[in-house]
Design a protein around this motif. Structure first.
Motif, mmCIF file in Angstrom:
data_model
loop_
_atom_site.group_PDB
_atom_site.id
_atom_site.type_symbol
_atom_site.label_atom_id
_atom_site.label_comp_id
_atom_site.label_asym_id
_atom_site.label_seq_id
_atom_site.Cartn_x
_atom_site.Cartn_y
_atom_site.Cartn_z
ATOM 1 N N ARG A 1 4.008 6.751 -2.917
ATOM 2 C CA ARG A 1 4.898 5.573 -3.078
ATOM 3 C C ARG A 1 4.435 4.427 -2.182
ATOM 4 N N ARG A 2 4.715 3.199 -2.653
ATOM 5 C CA ARG A 2 4.351 2.043 -1.843
ATOM 6 C C ARG A 2 5.323 1.919 -0.666
ATOM 7 N N ARG B 1 0.840 -1.205 0.000
ATOM 8 C CA ARG B 1 0.000 0.000 0.000
ATOM 9 C C ARG B 1 0.866 1.242 0.000
ATOM 10 N N THR B 2 0.311 2.302 -0.521
ATOM 11 C CA THR B 2 1.024 3.576 -0.453
ATOM 12 C C THR B 2 0.820 4.171 0.947
ATOM 13 N N GLY B 3 1.664 5.124 1.282
ATOM 14 C CA GLY B 3 1.530 5.776 2.575
ATOM 15 C C GLY B 3 0.151 6.394 2.742
ATOM 16 N N ARG B 4 -0.330 6.994 1.672
ATOM 17 C CA ARG B 4 -1.651 7.630 1.731
ATOM 18 C C ARG B 4 -2.738 6.596 1.980
ATOM 19 N N GLN C 1 9.167 4.826 9.887
ATOM 20 C CA GLN C 1 8.953 5.347 11.249
ATOM 21 C C GLN C 1 8.061 6.579 11.199
ATOM 22 N N ARG C 2 8.316 7.444 10.226
ATOM 23 C CA ARG C 2 7.501 8.662 10.103
ATOM 24 C C ARG C 2 6.046 8.310 9.811
ATOM 25 N N LEU C 3 5.850 7.355 8.915
ATOM 26 C CA LEU C 3 4.481 6.918 8.600
ATOM 27 C C LEU C 3 3.838 6.298 9.845
#
Ligand SMILES: Nc1ncnc2c1ncn2[C@@H]1O[C@H](COP(=O)(O)OP(=O)(O)OP(=O)(O)O)[C@@H](O)[C@H]1O
Length: 299
Positions: A124-125, A88-91, A135-137
């Protein structure tokens, strides 16, 4: 608020966590420290309802995690930065989380931006993300539901120095707005700057806990003098044993005022007199955890 009472977890004959009790208050960052295999992750997993305790209990805002309705609205959890679906993408990761929590997905772009993931990164995936980006996600995911409590396991892993600095600011701001943060790490300096309280664990047991400043004060004072022999004699008269570093400074297990006054009275010239600070915390940590065997076996 997190309350941990007599939490114990046994795996066969091994007590991974052994009668651990502590509380994390709103408005504070609690650093949860210990060497590899000390029981940090197991404790955090029990707080978050992922590992059932053998005995004892943990509550978040007075309620066991598993009994929280819509837990993401109460407690943000980041235990494993690589836990997100790699395809999956971050979004997409955040949008799905928002839907699960009953939140408007319109908040997603802003939440990604807040953790430094721009529009390109959002598309991006996750498999193409660096560990630092994961970590940020993970932090954005944990904070998405505006919880009052954050539980984070080694969140600085994979972050570069700028990223670690940024994360400290994020967590400090969260706590200063009344949030409760529990942050595990085996890196002292990482938590030292941001934590208000420290809980140190080794071999599954609490070794020490308390206010960071008090623990640092208890860690001792760094002293440098023009006359090491005179300082040594003074410390002996005071019943204290100093530890001399390679640079000639001496770590003394007493507070700065006591040593300063005694040195002045004895006419011992001091070039430096300061709370031991990070060196003291490191020294304290190593002393406390000296008997705690590092984990050798693969999990
Ligand atoms: N599922 C499991 N089955 C058996 N033993 C386990 C399990 N999970 C953890 N342990 C053991 O419990 C002990 C504590 O592990 P834990 O992962 O909580 O330590 P930690 O302080 O988080 O260490 P690290 O800093 O290395 O992540 C270790 O000896 C580990 O091998």
């Amino acid at each position: 608020m997190i309350t941990v009472e007599n939490l114990t977890k046994t795996y066969g004959a091994q007590r991974a966590v052994d009668g651990v009790s502590f509380t994390c208050e709103p408005g504070t960052v609690t650093g949860f420290l210990g060497p590899n295999g000390a029981g940090k992750s197991t404790t955090l997993r029990m707080i978050c309802g992922l590992t059932p305790p053998s005995s004892g209990r943990a509550t978040v805002s007075g309620v066991a995690y598993r009994r929280l309705g819509n837990p993401g609205r109460h407690v943000g959890v980041l235990l494993d930065a690589s836990a997100q679906h790699a395809g999956r993408t971050g979004r997409e990761v955040l949008a799905l989380a928002a839907i699960t929590m009953g939140l408007d997905t319109a908040r997603v772009p802003d939440r990604l931006a807040r953790v430094g993931l721009d529009g390109t990164a959002a598309k991006r995936r996750v498999r193409a993300y660096s560990l630092g980006m994961r970590q940020r996600l993970g932090l954005a995911y944990a904070m998405l539901g505006d919880p009052a409590v954050l539980v984070l396991d080694e969140p600085a892993n994979g972050l570069d120095p700028e990223g670690i600095h940024w994360m400290r600011g994020l967590l400090r701001g969260f706590a200063d707005r009344g949030g409760t943060v529990l942050l595990s790490s085996h890196l002292l300096r990482e938590v030292e700057v941001v934590a208000d309280r420290l809980v140190v664990i080794g071999n599954g047991r609490i070794l020490t806990q308390g206010d960071k400043e008090a623990l640092l004060g208890a860690a001792g004072t760094m002293v440098r003098t023009t006359d090491p022999a005179a300082l040594d004699a003074l410390l002996q008269r005071m019943g204290l044993t100093g530890t001399t570093s390679a640079d000639g400074s001496v770590l003394v297990p007493a507070d700065a005022q006591t040593i300063g006054q005694a040195a002045a009275a004895a006419g011992v010239v001091l070039l430096e007199l300061r709370p031991a600070g990070s060196g003291g915390l490191e020294e304290m940590f190593l002393r406390l955890t000296a008997g705690a065997e590092p984990e050798k076996a693969a999990r």
